[in-house]
Design a protein around this motif. Structure first.
Motif, PDB file in Angstrom:
ATOM      1  N   CYS A  68     -20.144  34.133  12.409  1.00 15.69           N
ATOM      2  CA  CYS A  68     -20.213  32.858  11.693  1.00 15.69           C
ATOM      3  C   CYS A  68     -19.359  32.868  10.430  1.00 15.69           C
ATOM      4  O   CYS A  68     -18.699  31.882  10.108  1.00 15.69           O
ATOM      5  CB  CYS A  68     -21.663  32.525  11.351  1.00 15.69           C
ATOM      6  N   ALA A  69     -19.372  33.985   9.706  1.00 14.47           N
ATOM      7  CA  ALA A  69     -18.588  34.068   8.473  1.00 14.47           C
ATOM      8  C   ALA A  69     -17.109  33.900   8.747  1.00 14.47           C
ATOM      9  O   ALA A  69     -16.390  33.243   7.988  1.00 14.47           O
ATOM     10  CB  ALA A  69     -18.849  35.406   7.776  1.00 14.47           C
ATOM     11  N   ALA A  70     -16.616  34.483   9.843  1.00 12.08           N
ATOM     12  CA  ALA A  70     -15.197  34.375  10.172  1.00 12.08           C
ATOM     13  C   ALA A  70     -14.870  33.080  10.906  1.00 12.08           C
ATOM     14  O   ALA A  70     -13.855  32.434  10.635  1.00 12.08           O
ATOM     15  CB  ALA A  70     -14.776  35.579  11.019  1.00 12.08           C
ATOM     16  N   GLY A  71     -15.730  32.692  11.837  1.00 10.41           N
ATOM     17  CA  GLY A  71     -15.410  31.562  12.699  1.00 10.41           C
ATOM     18  C   GLY A  71     -15.440  30.210  12.022  1.00 10.41           C
ATOM     19  O   GLY A  71     -14.685  29.302  12.383  1.00 10.41           O
ATOM     20  N   PHE A  72     -16.295  30.023  11.010  1.00  9.76           N
ATOM     21  CA  PHE A  72     -16.465  28.706  10.413  1.00  9.76           C
ATOM     22  C   PHE A  72     -15.778  28.554   9.052  1.00  9.76           C
ATOM     23  O   PHE A  72     -15.875  27.508   8.424  1.00  9.76           O
ATOM     24  CB  PHE A  72     -17.962  28.399  10.246  1.00  9.76           C
ATOM     25  N   THR A  73     -15.066  29.590   8.604  1.00 12.59           N
ATOM     26  CA  THR A  73     -14.477  29.548   7.274  1.00 12.59           C
ATOM     27  C   THR A  73     -13.435  28.452   7.130  1.00 12.59           C
ATOM     28  O   THR A  73     -13.430  27.701   6.144  1.00 12.59           O
ATOM     29  CB  THR A  73     -13.856  30.920   6.933  1.00 12.59           C
ATOM     30  N   LEU A  74     -12.524  28.348   8.081  1.00 12.99           N
ATOM     31  CA  LEU A  74     -11.470  27.347   7.981  1.00 12.99           C
ATOM     32  C   LEU A  74     -12.048  25.938   8.000  1.00 12.99           C
ATOM     33  O   LEU A  74     -11.611  25.055   7.245  1.00 12.99           O
ATOM     34  CB  LEU A  74     -10.470  27.529   9.122  1.00 12.99           C
ATOM     35  N   LEU A  75     -13.055  25.708   8.845  1.00 15.19           N
ATOM     36  CA  LEU A  75     -13.694  24.399   8.907  1.00 15.19           C
ATOM     37  C   LEU A  75     -14.329  24.039   7.573  1.00 15.19           C
ATOM     38  O   LEU A  75     -14.113  22.947   7.036  1.00 15.19           O
ATOM     39  CB  LEU A  75     -14.745  24.390  10.013  1.00 15.19           C
ATOM     40  N   PHE A  76     -15.086  24.959   7.001  1.00 12.66           N
ATOM     41  CA  PHE A  76     -15.751  24.654   5.739  1.00 12.66           C
ATOM     42  C   PHE A  76     -14.769  24.550   4.577  1.00 12.66           C
ATOM     43  O   PHE A  76     -15.031  23.842   3.612  1.00 12.66           O
ATOM     44  CB  PHE A  76     -16.828  25.703   5.442  1.00 12.66           C
ATOM     45  N   ALA A 122      -6.872  31.688   3.422  1.00  9.54           N
ATOM     46  CA  ALA A 122      -6.910  33.020   2.817  1.00  9.54           C
ATOM     47  C   ALA A 122      -8.270  33.678   3.031  1.00  9.54           C
ATOM     48  O   ALA A 122      -8.358  34.880   3.335  1.00  9.54           O
ATOM     49  CB  ALA A 122      -6.594  32.923   1.323  1.00  9.54           C
ATOM     50  N   THR A 123      -9.333  32.899   2.893  1.00 11.31           N
ATOM     51  CA  THR A 123     -10.671  33.439   3.087  1.00 11.31           C
ATOM     52  C   THR A 123     -10.908  33.794   4.546  1.00 11.31           C
ATOM     53  O   THR A 123     -11.530  34.811   4.863  1.00 11.31           O
ATOM     54  CB  THR A 123     -11.727  32.431   2.619  1.00 11.31           C
ATOM     55  N   MET A 124     -10.402  32.952   5.448  1.00 11.73           N
ATOM     56  CA  MET A 124     -10.519  33.254   6.876  1.00 11.73           C
ATOM     57  C   MET A 124      -9.824  34.572   7.191  1.00 11.73           C
ATOM     58  O   MET A 124     -10.342  35.398   7.958  1.00 11.73           O
ATOM     59  CB  MET A 124      -9.906  32.134   7.708  1.00 11.73           C
ATOM     60  N   SER A 125      -8.669  34.798   6.576  1.00 10.81           N
ATOM     61  CA  SER A 125      -7.955  36.055   6.792  1.00 10.81           C
ATOM     62  C   SER A 125      -8.797  37.229   6.308  1.00 10.81           C
ATOM     63  O   SER A 125      -8.867  38.278   6.963  1.00 10.81           O
ATOM     64  CB  SER A 125      -6.616  36.026   6.047  1.00 10.81           C
ATOM     65  N   GLN A 126      -9.436  37.064   5.166  1.00 11.12           N
ATOM     66  CA  GLN A 126     -10.309  38.116   4.645  1.00 11.12           C
ATOM     67  C   GLN A 126     -11.458  38.396   5.603  1.00 11.12           C
ATOM     68  O   GLN A 126     -11.726  39.565   5.950  1.00 11.12           O
ATOM     69  CB  GLN A 126     -10.871  37.695   3.296  1.00 11.12           C
ATOM     70  N   GLN A 127     -12.138  37.336   6.047  1.00  6.72           N
ATOM     71  CA  GLN A 127     -13.305  37.514   6.914  1.00  6.72           C
ATOM     72  C   GLN A 127     -12.908  38.129   8.253  1.00  6.72           C
ATOM     73  O   GLN A 127     -13.598  39.012   8.779  1.00  6.72           O
ATOM     74  CB  GLN A 127     -14.010  36.174   7.155  1.00  6.72           C
ATOM     75  N   ILE A 128     -11.800  37.652   8.832  1.00  7.69           N
ATOM     76  CA  ILE A 128     -11.353  38.191  10.116  1.00  7.69           C
ATOM     77  C   ILE A 128     -10.950  39.649   9.953  1.00  7.69           C
ATOM     78  O   ILE A 128     -11.250  40.494  10.802  1.00  7.69           O
ATOM     79  CB  ILE A 128     -10.194  37.352  10.678  1.00  7.69           C
ATOM     80  N   GLY A 129     -10.257  39.966   8.852  1.00  6.41           N
ATOM     81  CA  GLY A 129      -9.850  41.347   8.621  1.00  6.41           C
ATOM     82  C   GLY A 129     -11.037  42.276   8.524  1.00  6.41           C
ATOM     83  O   GLY A 129     -11.072  43.348   9.148  1.00  6.41           O
ATOM     84  N   ILE A 130     -12.043  41.887   7.742  1.00  9.45           N
ATOM     85  CA  ILE A 130     -13.246  42.707   7.600  1.00  9.45           C
ATOM     86  C   ILE A 130     -13.968  42.842   8.942  1.00  9.45           C
ATOM     87  O   ILE A 130     -14.477  43.906   9.295  1.00  9.45           O
ATOM     88  CB  ILE A 130     -14.194  42.100   6.552  1.00  9.45           C
TER      89      ILE A 130
END
Length: 493
Positions: A64-72, A405-413
């Motif tokens: 959820c943290a990675a998948g919904f970041t761009l939407l939010f 940028a946040t999505m990149s962070q979440q996906i990377g982690i």
């Protein structure tokens, strides 16, 4: 004159309080990624999880943290970043309370899903509030440096706190801490944060939002499945294939829709495209290295979980130092892309020397020194990534840039650990692969792969971002430079 001075002084205090609130939220959310890892066996015993289901406590949050970041991130542009930030913090508090009080698997998983959604909402909103509060230049670079340092340090701190809290108190306090932080943030944030949104609200691109969210969820699920069960598990290639198809559909939609979720012109910016790719790898390599070294410390050297977690305290200090040095390195080198390439190069060398670790504790000084240097370099790279990926865009698109940028962070982690886990699993596939010597060999192989990814990232940044086109970010603005604000008026730094 006195009135003007007091006004400026009050504004300065508010800016510092706002920065403190945003950084506190970012750090807390970063901690949540790793704080439960050490506690998973204790959670399973208390709540009734089967051993095979324990990974979903972490995976449900990460998906959820990675998948919904761009939407939010886009929703924050439309509804207001302050409003989305506060709503996300409130959801974090409520879901953490539910998780801490959970007595069964279903309630705990729902709480973790809600925590992931809260993270996806708060993180891009907080980053957008930060970038719109400080103009491009040294002040924003310093703020992004602190933000990057605390986010990266949060992952390491989570591993340490998880062991300490589980041993001394209870795993439930890993949830209850969030409740306290959320209450404090909600008490201060409405007073010090100013609402930020574009003057005109575009319509939400629903087809784009659905396809990109589903695509990211599928990709992350495929990578997590590969890390847990190997590439022979049909869920791994199936998830990646479904994700690729959905993301391809998203790209087609964005090219045709009148008001896209992610304008293609933004993705065509080299600073945005290559910057975010480098950001994914910067976060993936360092967080997965923590996983590899945890495996080495516990399985090869026989450290207890708490001792293994405390061994990363030096890495945490390195990340804090890197966050402080990052803006200075950018100023010295002249642009954030050079800092990004330099940071990844030094991180690659610091990671590569870890192949010399042996089966005894004589190599601990090498491990501590290498992780300190690598952590410092990684944060310099992360600051360079954050500045690169969020600069040169008007305020109306800062939520989108922050979301990317946040999505990149979440996906990377999220993807770093499954990928390195798959490399280790491949090394242990031979007969007798559970022997200590073979585990050490598998970890060494994964360390080499990790270092190679760092070096490839540095090379790609140096090659493709060495001469930005007009409109891309070429350097960090210096004192006296005149740039254009989001409203088109000149603004002096």
């Amino acid at each position: 004159m006195t009135s003007t001075f007091l006004t400026r002084s009050t504004a300065g205090v508010r800016d510092r309080l706002a920065l403190a609130v945003l950084l506190t939220a970012s750090f807390t959310l970063a901690v949540d990624f790793s704080i439960l890892n050490v506690a998973l066996p204790a959670i399973g015993a208390d709540v009734g999880f089967a051993l095979s289901g324990l990974q979903w406590i972490a995976t449900s949050f990460a998906l959820c943290a990675a998948g919904f970041t761009l939407l939010f991130g886009r929703v924050a542009d439309l509804a207001g970043r302050r409003r989305v930030f506060l709503a996300g913090i409130a959801l974090l508090g409520v879901s953490s309370l539910a998780g801490g009080l959970a007595t069964g698997p279903a309630v705990l998983l729902v709480a973790r899903v809600a925590q992931g959604l809260a993270t996806a909402a708060v993180t891009p909103a907080a980053l957008a509030l930060l970038t719109t509060s400080f103009p491009e230049g040294p002040r924003r670079d310093r703020a992004l440096g602190l933000n990057g340092a605390l986010m990266a340090a949060g992952f390491t701190t989570g591993a340490i706190l998880g062991g300490v809290i589980t041993d001394l108190l209870s795993w439930r306090w890993a949830f209850f801490i969030n409740v306290v932080v959320a209450a404090a943030v909600l008490a201060v944030a409405p007073v010090v944060l100013v609402e930020s949104r574009p003057e005109r609200r575009p319509r939400l691109d629903v087809p784009g939002a659905v396809t990109v969210t589903a695509g990211l969820l599928a990709v992350v699920f495929g990578l997590v499945s590969a890390g847990q069960h190997g590439w022979v598990d049909p869920r791994a290639p199936g998830g990646l294939l479904a994700g690729a198809l959905l993301l391809g559909t998203f790209w087609v939609i964005e090219r045709r829709v009148a008001e896209p979720l992610v304008p293609v012109r933004i993705l065509r910016r080299r600073t945005v495209a290559w910057g975010n790719l480098a950001g994914i790898l910067a976060f993936a390599t360092e967080t997965s290295l923590v996983f590899l070294l945890t495996l080495y410390l516990q399985e090869v050297l026989g450290f207890a979980p708490l001792a293994a977690g405390l061994s990363f305290a030096v890495l945490g200090l390195g990340t804090v130092l890197g966050g402080v040095l990052g803006p200075r390195v950018i100023a010295r080198l002249g642009n954030p892309q050079r800092a990004l390439a330099l940071g990844m190069s030094v991180q690659a060398m610091a990671t590569l020397v870890l192949v010399f670790l042996g089966p005894d504790r004589a190599g601990m000084p090498l491990l501590l020194a290498a992780t300190f240097i690598g952590g410092t370099a990684n944060l310099v790279a992360i600051v360079g990534f954050m500045v690169t990926a969020t600069s040169g865009l008007p305020d109306g698109e800062q939520g989108l840039a922050a979301g990317l940028a946040t999505m990149s962070q979440q996906i990377g982690i999220t993807l770093g650990i499954p990928v390195m886990s798959a490399v280790v699993s491949a090394g242990l596939a031979s007969p007798g692969g559970e022997a200590t010597g073979d585990i050490l060999t598998a970890v060494r192989t994964a360390v080499v792969v990790n270092a190679a990814l760092c070096m490839l990232t540095a090379a790609a940044v140096a090659l493709f971002l060495r001469a930005p086109r007009t409109g891309d970010v070429g350097r960090a603005p210096r004192t006296g430079d005149v740039s254009r604000a989001g409203n088109g008026r000149p603004r002096r730094h």
